[in-house]
Each structure stands twice: as structure tokens, then as C-alpha cells.
Design a protein around this motif. Structure first.
Motif, PDB file in Angstrom:
ATOM      1  N   HIS A  14       0.676  -1.057  -0.369  1.00 13.57           N
ATOM      2  CA  HIS A  14       0.393   0.142  -0.248  1.00 13.57           C
ATOM      3  C   HIS A  14       0.703   0.915  -0.004  1.00 13.57           C
ATOM      4  O   HIS A  14       0.632   1.824  -0.385  1.00 13.57           O
ATOM      5  N   GLU A  16       5.270   3.227   1.992  1.00 15.08           N
ATOM      6  CA  GLU A  16       5.973   2.889   2.572  1.00 15.08           C
ATOM      7  C   GLU A  16       6.411   4.381   3.510  1.00 15.08           C
ATOM      8  O   GLU A  16       6.358   5.526   2.591  1.00 15.08           O
ATOM      9  N   GLY A  17       6.732   4.388   4.718  1.00 15.49           N
ATOM     10  CA  GLY A  17       7.564   5.687   4.943  1.00 15.49           C
ATOM     11  C   GLY A  17       9.070   5.846   5.186  1.00 15.49           C
ATOM     12  O   GLY A  17       9.437   4.940   4.816  1.00 15.49           O
ATOM     13  N   ASN A  18       9.726   6.695   5.880  1.00 18.13           N
ATOM     14  CA  ASN A  18      10.745   6.034   6.423  1.00 18.13           C
ATOM     15  C   ASN A  18      10.971   5.529   7.184  1.00 18.13           C
ATOM     16  O   ASN A  18      12.187   4.643   7.480  1.00 18.13           O
ATOM     17  N   LYS A  19      10.243   4.931   8.040  1.00 20.01           N
ATOM     18  CA  LYS A  19      10.011   4.146   9.513  1.00 20.01           C
ATOM     19  C   LYS A  19       9.253   3.493   9.139  1.00 20.01           C
ATOM     20  O   LYS A  19       9.063   2.380   9.997  1.00 20.01           O
ATOM     21  N   SER A  20       8.099   3.034   8.665  1.00 21.85           N
ATOM     22  CA  SER A  20       7.291   1.782   8.284  1.00 21.85           C
ATOM     23  C   SER A  20       6.825   1.244   6.669  1.00 21.85           C
ATOM     24  O   SER A  20       6.524   2.365   5.913  1.00 21.85           O
ATOM     25  N   ARG A  33       0.264  -2.064   9.774  1.00 19.07           N
ATOM     26  CA  ARG A  33       1.314  -1.248   9.464  1.00 19.07           C
ATOM     27  C   ARG A  33       2.825  -1.843  10.494  1.00 19.07           C
ATOM     28  O   ARG A  33       3.247  -2.208  11.578  1.00 19.07           O
ATOM     29  N   PRO A 116      -7.800   0.704  10.890  1.00 20.51           N
ATOM     30  CA  PRO A 116      -8.973   0.952   9.928  1.00 20.51           C
ATOM     31  C   PRO A 116      -7.849   1.190   8.455  1.00 20.51           C
ATOM     32  O   PRO A 116      -6.414   2.491   8.601  1.00 20.51           O
ATOM     33  N   ASN A 117      -8.506   1.142   6.964  1.00 18.91           N
ATOM     34  CA  ASN A 117      -7.796   1.262   6.038  1.00 18.91           C
ATOM     35  C   ASN A 117      -8.517   3.207   5.508  1.00 18.91           C
ATOM     36  O   ASN A 117      -9.170   2.976   5.535  1.00 18.91           O
ATOM     37  N   LEU A 118      -7.630   4.120   5.817  1.00 19.40           N
ATOM     38  CA  LEU A 118      -8.225   5.073   5.660  1.00 19.40           C
ATOM     39  C   LEU A 118      -7.697   5.434   4.322  1.00 19.40           C
ATOM     40  O   LEU A 118      -8.890   6.444   4.367  1.00 19.40           O
ATOM     41  N   GLU A 136      -5.022  12.383   0.802  1.00 16.02           N
ATOM     42  CA  GLU A 136      -3.628  12.268   1.704  1.00 16.02           C
ATOM     43  C   GLU A 136      -2.765  14.117   1.583  1.00 16.02           C
ATOM     44  O   GLU A 136      -2.185  13.742   0.955  1.00 16.02           O
ATOM     45  N   LYS A 209      -1.028  12.911  -2.127  1.00 12.19           N
ATOM     46  CA  LYS A 209      -1.545  11.936  -2.477  1.00 12.19           C
ATOM     47  C   LYS A 209      -3.237  11.555  -2.680  1.00 12.19           C
ATOM     48  O   LYS A 209      -3.863  12.022  -1.590  1.00 12.19           O
ATOM     49  N   ASP A 402       5.063  16.661  11.445  1.00 10.72           N
ATOM     50  CA  ASP A 402       5.220  14.871  10.388  1.00 10.72           C
ATOM     51  C   ASP A 402       4.165  14.340  10.016  1.00 10.72           C
ATOM     52  O   ASP A 402       4.169  13.037   9.172  1.00 10.72           O
ATOM     53  N   LYS A 432      -3.797   9.929  11.002  1.00 11.07           N
ATOM     54  CA  LYS A 432      -3.283   8.331  10.751  1.00 11.07           C
ATOM     55  C   LYS A 432      -2.237   9.034  12.347  1.00 11.07           C
ATOM     56  O   LYS A 432      -1.326   9.770  11.903  1.00 11.07           O
ATOM     57  N   SER A 434       0.713   8.537  12.013  1.00  9.82           N
ATOM     58  CA  SER A 434       1.663   8.599  11.026  1.00  9.82           C
ATOM     59  C   SER A 434       3.084   8.281  11.812  1.00  9.82           C
ATOM     60  O   SER A 434       3.774   6.690  11.844  1.00  9.82           O
ATOM     61  N   THR A 435       3.836   9.177  12.191  1.00 12.98           N
ATOM     62  CA  THR A 435       5.125   9.147  13.139  1.00 12.98           C
ATOM     63  C   THR A 435       5.230   8.833  15.033  1.00 12.98           C
ATOM     64  O   THR A 435       6.103   9.953  15.073  1.00 12.98           O
TER      65      THR A 435
HETATM   66  N1  ATP Z   1      -4.053   3.575   8.184  1.00 14.51           N
HETATM   67  C1  ATP Z   1      -3.470   3.548   7.466  1.00 14.51           C
HETATM   68  N2  ATP Z   1      -4.552   3.432   5.787  1.00 14.51           N
HETATM   69  C2  ATP Z   1      -4.113   3.437   4.814  1.00 14.51           C
HETATM   70  N3  ATP Z   1      -3.241   3.759   4.114  1.00 14.51           N
HETATM   71  C3  ATP Z   1      -2.206   4.310   5.234  1.00 14.51           C
HETATM   72  C4  ATP Z   1      -2.294   4.059   6.908  1.00 14.51           C
HETATM   73  N4  ATP Z   1      -1.415   4.821   7.035  1.00 14.51           N
HETATM   74  C5  ATP Z   1      -0.464   4.682   6.891  1.00 14.51           C
HETATM   75  N5  ATP Z   1      -0.919   4.155   5.374  1.00 14.51           N
HETATM   76  C6  ATP Z   1      -0.407   5.141   3.995  1.00 14.51           C
HETATM   77  O1  ATP Z   1       1.135   4.435   4.159  1.00 14.51           O
HETATM   78  C7  ATP Z   1       1.616   5.625   4.044  1.00 14.51           C
HETATM   79  C8  ATP Z   1       3.465   5.713   5.176  1.00 14.51           C
HETATM   80  O2  ATP Z   1       2.616   5.352   6.065  1.00 14.51           O
HETATM   81  P1  ATP Z   1       3.676   6.334   7.272  1.00 14.51           P
HETATM   82  O3  ATP Z   1       3.642   7.511   6.796  1.00 14.51           O
HETATM   83  O4  ATP Z   1       2.722   5.884   8.030  1.00 14.51           O
HETATM   84  O5  ATP Z   1       5.010   5.590   7.140  1.00 14.51           O
HETATM   85  P2  ATP Z   1       5.985   6.450   8.207  1.00 14.51           P
HETATM   86  O6  ATP Z   1       6.828   5.820   7.750  1.00 14.51           O
HETATM   87  O7  ATP Z   1       5.744   6.517   9.914  1.00 14.51           O
HETATM   88  O8  ATP Z   1       6.363   7.929   7.661  1.00 14.51           O
HETATM   89  P3  ATP Z   1       7.530   9.035   7.864  1.00 14.51           P
HETATM   90  O9  ATP Z   1       8.226   8.730   6.244  1.00 14.51           O
HETATM   91  O10 ATP Z   1       6.702  10.291   7.704  1.00 14.51           O
HETATM   92  O11 ATP Z   1       8.323   8.380   8.801  1.00 14.51           O
HETATM   93  C9  ATP Z   1       0.794   7.018   4.654  1.00 14.51           C
HETATM   94  O12 ATP Z   1       1.933   7.925   3.273  1.00 14.51           O
HETATM   95  C10 ATP Z   1       0.011   6.532   4.024  1.00 14.51           C
HETATM   96  O13 ATP Z   1      -0.357   7.069   2.171  1.00 14.51           O
END
Ligand code: ATP
Ligand code: 5MY
Length: 471
Positions: A14, A16-20, A33, A116-118, A136, A209, A402, A432, A434-435
Motif C-alpha cells: 500500500h 511506506e515512509g521512512n519508518k514503516s 503497518r 482501519p484503512n483510512l 492525504e 497523495k 510530520d 493517521k 504516522s510518525t
Molecule cells: N491507516 C492507514 N490507512 C491507509 N493508509 C495508510 C495508513 N497508515 C499509513 N498509510 C499509508 O502508508 C504511507 C506510509 O505510512 P506512514 O506515513 O505511517 O509511514 P512512516 O514511515 O511512519 O512515515 P514517515 O516517512 O513520515 O516517517 C502513508 O503515507 C499512507 O499513504
């Protein structure tokens, strides 16, 4: 979720970011996640469980308090069969952007967060057969530091996002400098907000996005991503925003559809009556610092015409952007004022490592932790307690700087023909988490990631926008 019966074929990559890294269930409206780590970084299962549990607790006891019940989804930690995680990791590997592959998904602990899938959020008001759109936005920091500790003049004039644009283009992270400036989005002035959102649509980078039925239809992976195609986007959006000018195709139609999207997002961002305690910060966190960023193209073009930029027309107190900004402004001292305090806590912990737990350095993020965040005094009495409160506030502020706002839109059944009014849409704006992991992982740990984070914020950002070394 029946963890015993997990089938990797039911899940897809789906984002990813820097941490997940996030995978989504093909049918059900849930995502998993997973944490990601550099290949050589070994963490025990217990550490990973605790990290994830901290994220959940932080969401429940801190972010929900600040932002309100309805805007925060905390999810839960789930334990998954290791074979499932291993197969899933293999399955999605080819879909990951190359730039993110310096880190591997954690396949060893078996723990993940289930949320939940937001991007496919449904409520009883949603017409099930209608597509769901999700926008987003990662709005980033919406204020210019007001702390008297800031030593670099430029930091009082130009916002962090706009400065970073120069760096990001110089280092090749993105192709073009964006015209988006967070101060325009947070201004509460509709004209400035429209400009900001249009700019995001032109140069999305990782700040915007758009998903349709959970599938990414608009966004940017890296500098090599193809240039944004508005006519394609408009094609996707037509079932949602049939242009009020009646045109069904062509550039006029495209512009009209995009304009309607921008207007709806603005209305969503300015709406909301959900209760959160960000209001309890209000006394100490009124508007401070310049309201206009010297680098915003919107402001610059008005200046060229001899006009002043309309300042904040005031964000409505209950709205998401207002609450977000309030939490961001918990960064009262800027990194320049904070760093000596961080060092004070570090020195104390070196001397009394056993105090780490009592001081709740790594959680638990409970009500007591939250209560301490409400102390907005900036009078340093020289204590470790003062220093720690400021550091924890900074970490929470970093999270808000962030985070992403997910806006799900879907036409209502009963009113689907009335496309002009916001009431014709089921609108849900979600936060969400997110970080929130960063809160535990980035500061007050002795690893170099923590050092780098604080170190990087010590950079004189305005001084050399092209040559900063972010470590
Ligand atoms: N609950 C969710 N439902 C739908 N999409 C999600 C959800 N959580 C995360 N995402 C998607 O996954 C992507 C990456 O998740 P997230 O931003 O949590 O990663 P991260 O590694 O924590 O980010 P960062 O780079 O800010 O540290 C998000 O940009 C979003 O598009
Ligand atoms: O420092 P910034 O403002 O560039 O933000 C980083 C983000 O870059 P961005 O500017 O949004 O492209 C960065 O995002 P990307 O990796 O660029 O997608 C991370 O979100 C990073 O947080 P963390 O290290 O994962 O906890 C973010 O770092 P923090 O500053 O929040 O620690």
C-alpha cells in the motif's frame, strides 16, 4: 483478524515512509503497518512489541487528547504468523520504490499494527456502490519559529519547508521547487489556501497523495516520477466533481474539476467541531511569529504588485488545521533553545540511568505523561524536570509537524445530485498516527539516530540553503 489463517495473497503493498511499511487487505478495510529497519539493526521481538505498543498508547493518551476522539485512529498491536510475514515480504518487495529499499521490513518479531484503512473509510452514510476518494496531505510545519533562542535571522523570515525545498532539489530528492508553502495552507485565508492546495497538486512530492477506492491514483514516488497529469486526475475525479460549468472534457473541464477538488478540501480543512484539548493550549499558544513566509510565491507575487499578503483570517478553533498547528507550536523554544535542555537531560541520565523509567523517558505514554505536556512555561528554573518537559513537548510537536491528514470523500446517496454543497458529501477527516514511533525512537535515546535528528535541526537552515549537510 484471525491471525491463525493469514494468507499473504489477500494483502497488497500500500505504501511506506521512512519508518514503516503498510500493506492493505484486498477486501476488508484494514491495513497492517510494519516497522522497518536498516539491515544491520537488530531489535528483539520484545523491543518491537514495546515500540508498537508505545505508538498505540501515544495515540490514545496524547494525540486523541489534543486532536479529538474522531480524528485519531490508534489501531492495535497484532501478532502474526512468521511464515505469513516472510511470504508477504517477498511478495511485495518488487513494488517498493528503490529509494526506500535501504530499510527492510521487520520479518522477525511477527508484530505489526492493525489499523482501519483510512483510504477506504466507510461510514453508514456512504453509498456503498460509489467510489471513495481519499486525499492525504502532509502539511508540515505551519509557523515560523518565534523563539528568542533562534540565532539565524533567516529562520525568522522563511519557513522550514520552503528552505528545505532548496536542499531537496539540490540533493536530487525532488526535481522542482514546489510553490506550496505551509503558512499559506494554515492561513485560514481561502485565497491563500487555494493557492497552497493547487501548488501541492502541481508538485505533490510526498505531501499529497490521492486514492480512489484505496488505490493510489495521484502522487509522486521520487524525482524520477512522471510529471503530474491533471487531465488523468480529472478523469478519475469526474464521478465526484462533475464540473459546474457543464463541460465533460477538455482543458476547461480539467481545470474546473481541479478547482472543485481544491474548494472541497479547503472546506474540509476549515470544518470540524470535534472536541480535542488542543484548545487547552490556547492561552499560551496564540498566533506568534510572522504570519507570512518570505519565500512563498503567493506572497512574493503580491509584493511585486505592491499589495500585502492577506494574513491569517483566523483558522476556526475547532478545525483540524488549527488543532494541528497548536500541537506543532508545542515546539516553543526551537531546536536552538531546546538542544541545551536535551543535553541537560542526557547528562542526568548518564549519571542516573535508573531514573529513565521513573521519568517516563520511553513511555508509558499515559495520562500523567500527557498532563506534563500542558505546562507551557518557558522560564527555565535549571531543573531536569523543566528540561524534560520541553524535550517531550518538542517530540510531540515534531510528530504533528510530520503527520498526515487523510480526507475521505464520498457522495451521499440521498443528495448525490447536489454537488455544490459540502453537505452533499460524506466527509471524514482522519489523522493517521504516522510518525508516533518517532517520539520514542528519535529523541533521548543514545543511538546516533537521536543525535542526528537533533543535530540536523541545529543546522543554520537559512544560511546556506543549497549546501546543508543533514547528516
Ligand atoms: N491507516 C492507514 N490507512 C491507509 N493508509 C495508510 C495508513 N497508515 C499509513 N498509510 C499509508 O502508508 C504511507 C506510509 O505510512 P506512514 O506515513 O505511517 O509511514 P512512516 O514511515 O511512519 O512515515 P514517515 O516517512 O513520515 O516517517 C502513508 O503515507 C499512507 O499513504
Ligand atoms: O525533517 P523533515 O521536515 O524533512 O521531515 C522528514 C520527512 O521528510 P519530508 O520533508 O516530509 O520529505 C521524512 O519523510 P520521507 O522519508 O522524506 O518520506 C520522514 O517523515 C522524517 O521522519 P522520520 O525520520 O521517519 O521520523 C521527517 O523527519 P523529522 O524532521 O520529522 O524527524
Amino acid at each position: 483478524m484471525e491471525e491463525g489463517k493469514m494468507d499473504e495473497n489477500e494483502w497488497g503493498y500500500h505504501g511506506e515512509g521512512n519508518k514503516s511499511l503498510v500493506v492493505a487487505h484486498a477486501q476488508r478495510c484494514v491495513v497492517l503497518r510494519f516497522l522497518k529497519f536498516p539491515p544491520n539493526r537488530k531489535k528483539t521481538s520484545e523491543e518491537i512489541f514495546q515500540h508498537l505498543q508505545n505508538i498505540v498508547d501515544f495515540g490514545k493518551n496524547v494525540m486523541k487528547e489534543f486532536l479529538g476522539e474522531n480524528y485519531v485512529h490508534c489501531g492495535e498491536v497484532v501478532q502474526l504468523p512468521l511464515e505469513f510475514v516472510k511470504q508477504l515480504c517477498l511478495k511485495i518487495q518488487s513494488e517498493r520504490p528503490e529509494s526506500r529499499c535501504d530499510k527492510d521490513l521487520d520479518t522477525l518479531s511477527g508484530y505489526a499494527m492493525c489499523l482501519p484503512n483510512l483510504t477506504r473509510l466507510q461510514t453508514y452514510r456512504f453509498a456503498e456502490h460509489r467510489p471513495i476518494l481519499c486525499v492525504e496531505i502532509k502539511p508540515k510545519c505551519g509557523f515560523i519559529p518565534f523563539s528568542s533562542d533562534v540565532t539565524h535571522e533567516m529562520k525568522h523570515k522563511v519557513c522550514r519547508y520552503c528552505m528545505h525545498q532548496h536542499l531537496k532539489v539540490a540533493t536530487g530528492k525532488w526535481r522542482k521547487i514546489s510553490r506550496y508553502c505551509p503558512l499559506d495552507l494554515y492561513s485560514g485565508n481561502k485565497q491563500r489556501m487555494h493557492f497552497a492546495l493547487k501548488s501541492l497538486l502541481q508538485e505533490a512530492q510526498n505531501n499529497l497523495k490521492i486514492f480512489k477506492n484505496g488505490e493510489l491514483i495521484y502522487g509522486c514516488k521520487d524525482a524520477r516520477s512522471p510529471v503530474a497529469d491533471w487531465s488523468e486526475l480529472a478523469h478519475h475525479l469526474k464521478p465526484f466533481f462533475f464540473p459546474s460549468n457543464g463541460l465533460a472534457s477538455g482543458p476547461h473541464c480539467t481545470r474546473a474539476v481541479i478547482r472543485e477538488l481544491v474548494h472541497v478540501i479547503t472546506r474540509v480543512l476549515l470544518s470540524g467541531s470535534d472536541k480535542g484539548r488542543a484548545g487547552s493550549l490556547r492561552a499560551g499558544l496564540g498566533p506568534q511569529g510572522p504570519r507570512v513566509c518570505g519565500a512563498s510565491p503567493f506572497s512574493r507575487s503580491l509584493r511585486c504588485q505592491g499589495k500585502n499578503t492577506p494574513e491569517r483570517s483566523g483558522l476556526p478553533k475547532g478545525c483540524l488545521l488549527y488543532k494541528t498547528l497548536q500541537v506543532q507550536m508545542l515546539d516553543l523554544l526551537d531546536i536552538e533553545g531546546l538542544y541545551p535542555l536535551y543535553n541537560r537531560v542526557e547528562r542526568y541520565l548518564e549519571e542516573f540511568p535508573e531514573e529513565r523509567k521513573t521519568l517516563q523517558i520511553d513511555g508509558p505514554y499515559d495520562e500523567a505523561f500527557y498532563q506534563k505536556l500542558l505546562d507551557l512555561s518557558t522560564e527555565d528554573d535549571g531543573t531536569v524536570a523543566f528540561a524534560l518537559t520541553k524535550v517531550q513537548q518538542y517530540r510531540v510537536a515534531m510528530t504533528a509537524k510530520d503527520c498526515s491528514i487523510m480526507i475521505a470523500l464520498s457522495p451521499c446517496l440521498q443528495d448525490a445530485s447536489t454537488r455544490e454543497s459540502l453537505s452533499a458529501w460524506s466527509v471524514m477527516s482522519e489523522w493517521k498516527p504516522s510518525t508516533w514511533g518517532k517520539l520514542r525512537a528519535r529523541v533521548l535515546t543514545t543511538n546516533c539516530s537521536a543525535e542526528t535528528t537533533l543535530g540536523k535541526r541545529m543546522c543554520p537552515e537559512g544560511a546556506e540553503p543549497h549546501g546543508l549537510d543533514l547528516g
